[in-house]
Design a protein around this motif. Structure first.
Motif, PDB file in Angstrom:
ATOM      1  N   CYS A 235      -7.702  32.370  28.958  1.00  0.00           N
ATOM      2  CA  CYS A 235      -7.648  31.773  27.628  1.00  0.00           C
ATOM      3  C   CYS A 235      -7.646  30.260  27.788  1.00  0.00           C
ATOM      4  O   CYS A 235      -7.647  29.727  28.891  1.00  0.00           O
ATOM      5  N   ILE A 236      -7.629  29.554  26.659  1.00  0.00           N
ATOM      6  CA  ILE A 236      -7.326  28.130  26.643  1.00  0.00           C
ATOM      7  C   ILE A 236      -5.881  28.008  26.176  1.00  0.00           C
ATOM      8  O   ILE A 236      -5.567  28.237  25.005  1.00  0.00           O
ATOM      9  N   GLY A 237      -4.990  27.711  27.112  1.00  0.00           N
ATOM     10  CA  GLY A 237      -3.575  27.630  26.790  1.00  0.00           C
ATOM     11  C   GLY A 237      -2.927  26.434  27.444  1.00  0.00           C
ATOM     12  O   GLY A 237      -3.566  25.677  28.184  1.00  0.00           O
ATOM     13  N   SER A 238      -1.637  26.260  27.160  1.00  0.00           N
ATOM     14  CA  SER A 238      -0.890  25.157  27.773  1.00  0.00           C
ATOM     15  C   SER A 238       0.587  25.526  27.773  1.00  0.00           C
ATOM     16  O   SER A 238       1.034  26.370  26.997  1.00  0.00           O
ATOM     17  N   ASN A 239       1.316  24.846  28.652  1.00  0.00           N
ATOM     18  CA  ASN A 239       2.751  25.098  28.766  1.00  0.00           C
ATOM     19  C   ASN A 239       3.505  23.769  28.743  1.00  0.00           C
ATOM     20  O   ASN A 239       4.293  23.459  29.622  1.00  0.00           O
ATOM     21  N   GLY A 240       3.221  22.988  27.711  1.00  0.00           N
ATOM     22  CA  GLY A 240       3.751  21.631  27.588  1.00  0.00           C
ATOM     23  C   GLY A 240       2.685  20.739  26.998  1.00  0.00           C
ATOM     24  O   GLY A 240       1.934  21.154  26.110  1.00  0.00           O
ATOM     25  N   ASN A 241       2.574  19.517  27.479  1.00  0.00           N
ATOM     26  CA  ASN A 241       1.559  18.603  26.962  1.00  0.00           C
ATOM     27  C   ASN A 241       0.149  19.116  27.246  1.00  0.00           C
ATOM     28  O   ASN A 241      -0.184  19.436  28.379  1.00  0.00           O
ATOM     29  N   VAL A 242      -0.677  19.161  26.203  1.00  0.00           N
ATOM     30  CA  VAL A 242      -2.070  19.563  26.372  1.00  0.00           C
ATOM     31  C   VAL A 242      -3.018  18.369  26.283  1.00  0.00           C
ATOM     32  O   VAL A 242      -4.129  18.408  26.787  1.00  0.00           O
ATOM     33  N   ARG A 243      -2.603  17.320  25.593  1.00  0.00           N
ATOM     34  CA  ARG A 243      -3.319  16.039  25.480  1.00  0.00           C
ATOM     35  C   ARG A 243      -4.517  16.064  24.535  1.00  0.00           C
ATOM     36  O   ARG A 243      -4.989  14.995  24.133  1.00  0.00           O
ATOM     37  N   THR A 244      -5.016  17.216  24.179  1.00  0.00           N
ATOM     38  CA  THR A 244      -6.195  17.257  23.313  1.00  0.00           C
ATOM     39  C   THR A 244      -5.937  17.953  21.976  1.00  0.00           C
ATOM     40  O   THR A 244      -6.874  18.360  21.295  1.00  0.00           O
ATOM     41  N   VAL A 245      -4.681  18.065  21.605  1.00  0.00           N
ATOM     42  CA  VAL A 245      -4.313  18.495  20.242  1.00  0.00           C
ATOM     43  C   VAL A 245      -3.159  17.591  19.828  1.00  0.00           C
ATOM     44  O   VAL A 245      -2.006  17.821  20.171  1.00  0.00           O
ATOM     45  N   MET A 246      -3.496  16.548  19.076  1.00  0.00           N
ATOM     46  CA  MET A 246      -2.561  15.455  18.842  1.00  0.00           C
ATOM     47  C   MET A 246      -2.359  15.169  17.355  1.00  0.00           C
ATOM     48  O   MET A 246      -3.262  15.355  16.538  1.00  0.00           O
TER      49      MET A 246
ATOM     50  N   LYS B 150      -5.461   5.868  22.202  1.00  0.00           N
ATOM     51  CA  LYS B 150      -5.226   4.464  22.533  1.00  0.00           C
ATOM     52  C   LYS B 150      -5.397   3.549  21.323  1.00  0.00           C
ATOM     53  O   LYS B 150      -4.978   2.392  21.353  1.00  0.00           O
ATOM     54  N   LYS B 151      -5.995   4.073  20.269  1.00  0.00           N
ATOM     55  CA  LYS B 151      -6.263   3.276  19.081  1.00  0.00           C
ATOM     56  C   LYS B 151      -5.199   3.462  18.002  1.00  0.00           C
ATOM     57  O   LYS B 151      -5.316   2.892  16.913  1.00  0.00           O
ATOM     58  N   PHE B 152      -4.199   4.272  18.297  1.00  0.00           N
ATOM     59  CA  PHE B 152      -3.090   4.489  17.379  1.00  0.00           C
ATOM     60  C   PHE B 152      -1.792   4.021  18.030  1.00  0.00           C
ATOM     61  O   PHE B 152      -1.660   3.992  19.256  1.00  0.00           O
ATOM     62  N   GLN B 153      -0.829   3.675  17.208  1.00  0.00           N
ATOM     63  CA  GLN B 153       0.449   3.180  17.725  1.00  0.00           C
ATOM     64  C   GLN B 153       1.285   4.280  18.358  1.00  0.00           C
ATOM     65  O   GLN B 153       2.036   4.043  19.298  1.00  0.00           O
ATOM     66  N   SER B 154       1.164   5.492  17.849  1.00  0.00           N
ATOM     67  CA  SER B 154       1.984   6.575  18.396  1.00  0.00           C
ATOM     68  C   SER B 154       1.259   7.907  18.263  1.00  0.00           C
ATOM     69  O   SER B 154       0.351   8.066  17.434  1.00  0.00           O
ATOM     70  N   GLY B 155       1.672   8.851  19.093  1.00  0.00           N
ATOM     71  CA  GLY B 155       1.063  10.173  19.062  1.00  0.00           C
ATOM     72  C   GLY B 155       2.069  11.245  19.445  1.00  0.00           C
ATOM     73  O   GLY B 155       2.977  11.016  20.247  1.00  0.00           O
ATOM     74  N   ILE B 156       1.916  12.403  18.856  1.00  0.00           N
ATOM     75  CA  ILE B 156       2.752  13.559  19.160  1.00  0.00           C
ATOM     76  C   ILE B 156       1.849  14.670  19.665  1.00  0.00           C
ATOM     77  O   ILE B 156       0.883  15.049  18.988  1.00  0.00           O
ATOM     78  N   ASP B 157       2.153  15.187  20.848  1.00  0.00           N
ATOM     79  CA  ASP B 157       1.397  16.292  21.421  1.00  0.00           C
ATOM     80  C   ASP B 157       1.910  17.589  20.790  1.00  0.00           C
ATOM     81  O   ASP B 157       3.059  17.971  20.979  1.00  0.00           O
ATOM     82  N   LEU B 158       1.057  18.275  20.040  1.00  0.00           N
ATOM     83  CA  LEU B 158       1.516  19.439  19.284  1.00  0.00           C
ATOM     84  C   LEU B 158       1.861  20.618  20.183  1.00  0.00           C
ATOM     85  O   LEU B 158       2.705  21.449  19.830  1.00  0.00           O
ATOM     86  N   SER B 159       1.243  20.691  21.341  1.00  0.00           N
ATOM     87  CA  SER B 159       1.586  21.757  22.289  1.00  0.00           C
ATOM     88  C   SER B 159       2.999  21.561  22.830  1.00  0.00           C
ATOM     89  O   SER B 159       3.769  22.522  22.952  1.00  0.00           O
TER      90      SER B 159
END
Length: 255
Positions: free
Chosen positions: A74-85, A155-164
């Motif tokens: 599958c496409i999964g993650s167990n923490g930061n995924v970096r591409t769903v922000m 990099k173009k935003f002040q802050s980001g939250i990794d939803l994973s």
């Protein structure tokens, strides 16, 4: 004959490179008609029977009358995924409006599940369409963004939250973004060979990066780290628990 080949729709992002590599390197690609699409389009093709197998966003499983999860991968993650922000230019407390990426229903539902069950916040939700300028948002607004472009946009935003990572904090479980799904029964011999082809790519990340790692927005060592550390491809018991919990929470959103 071409008409007898299984039609497969796969996600066109970098996280799918190992699957694409495996299908090609193993020669399995000759047995199928393979197309790459945005996640939402993968789901639409499977739902409308324009594909037999799709790597579809898991939230779209709820739209299929009959579905079969057919792969160990599958496409999964167990923490930061970096591409769903979730990206914004203010503090999280100041947010009142969130623009939703049109390319994946799973990520849209994930942020809503987190808002109601984890953050305990209410927002104004605004759907987007193709051509929407995700950079042009006000200070009290945020965007849910998916895919390879997150590496540049964050990099173009002040802050980001990794939803994973937020899901991991909320549930203690990994998250499944997309799974290989069929809309009909598929021959077991075909499925066994399909899984072996996918395994070829998943188990050879260095070869994947060397072969097709310069073709997209994420390249070189950054791509290798992303595929090895952020994406988790094995659909194991913990991921199935996470998937079942997520779908149950999505159903409550619609009730």
């Amino acid at each position: 004959m071409v008409m007898d080949k299984i039609r497969i729709s796969a996600v066109k992002y970098a996280n799918t490179y190992p699957f694409i590599y495996g299908l090609k390197e193993s020669g399995f690609e000759e047995r199928i008609i393979l197309e790459t699409d945005h996640p939402a389009d993968c789901a639409a093709k499977l739902i409308s029977n324009r594909a037999d197998i799709g790597l579809i966003p898991v939230a779209s499983l709820l739209e299929l009358r009959d579905y079969h999860i057919i792969s160990n991968y599958c496409i999964g993650s167990n923490g930061n995924v970096r591409t769903v922000m979730l990206l914004c230019n203010c503090s999280f407390e100041e947010l009142d409006t969130i623009y939703l990426d049109y390319r994946s229903r799973t990520s849209v539902n994930l942020v809503k599940v987190l808002a109601g069950n984890w953050w305990k916040r209410s927002f104004k939700w605004i759907n987007t369409t193709e051509g929407f300028d995700f950079l042009n948002v006000k200070c009290n607004e945020a965007v849910v963004l998916i895919g390879d472009q997150c590496f540049g946009y964050e990099k173009k935003f002040q802050s980001g939250i990794d939803l994973s990572m937020e899901w991991k904090k909320f549930t203690g479980l990994p998250f499944v973004f997309a799974c290989w799904t069929a809309n009909k029964a598929i021959d077991p011999e075909f499925l066994a060979a399909f899984n072996e082809a996918l395994k070829t790519g998943v188990n050879n990340i260095d070869a994947v990066v060397s072969s097709i790692g310069e073709t997209g927005l994420i390249t070189g060592p950054v791509l290798r780290e992303y595929l090895s550390e952020n994406i988790d491809y094995n659909l194991n018991g913990e991921k199935i628990k996470g998937l079942e919990l997520f779908l149950s929470l999505v159903k409550k959103l619609d009730s």
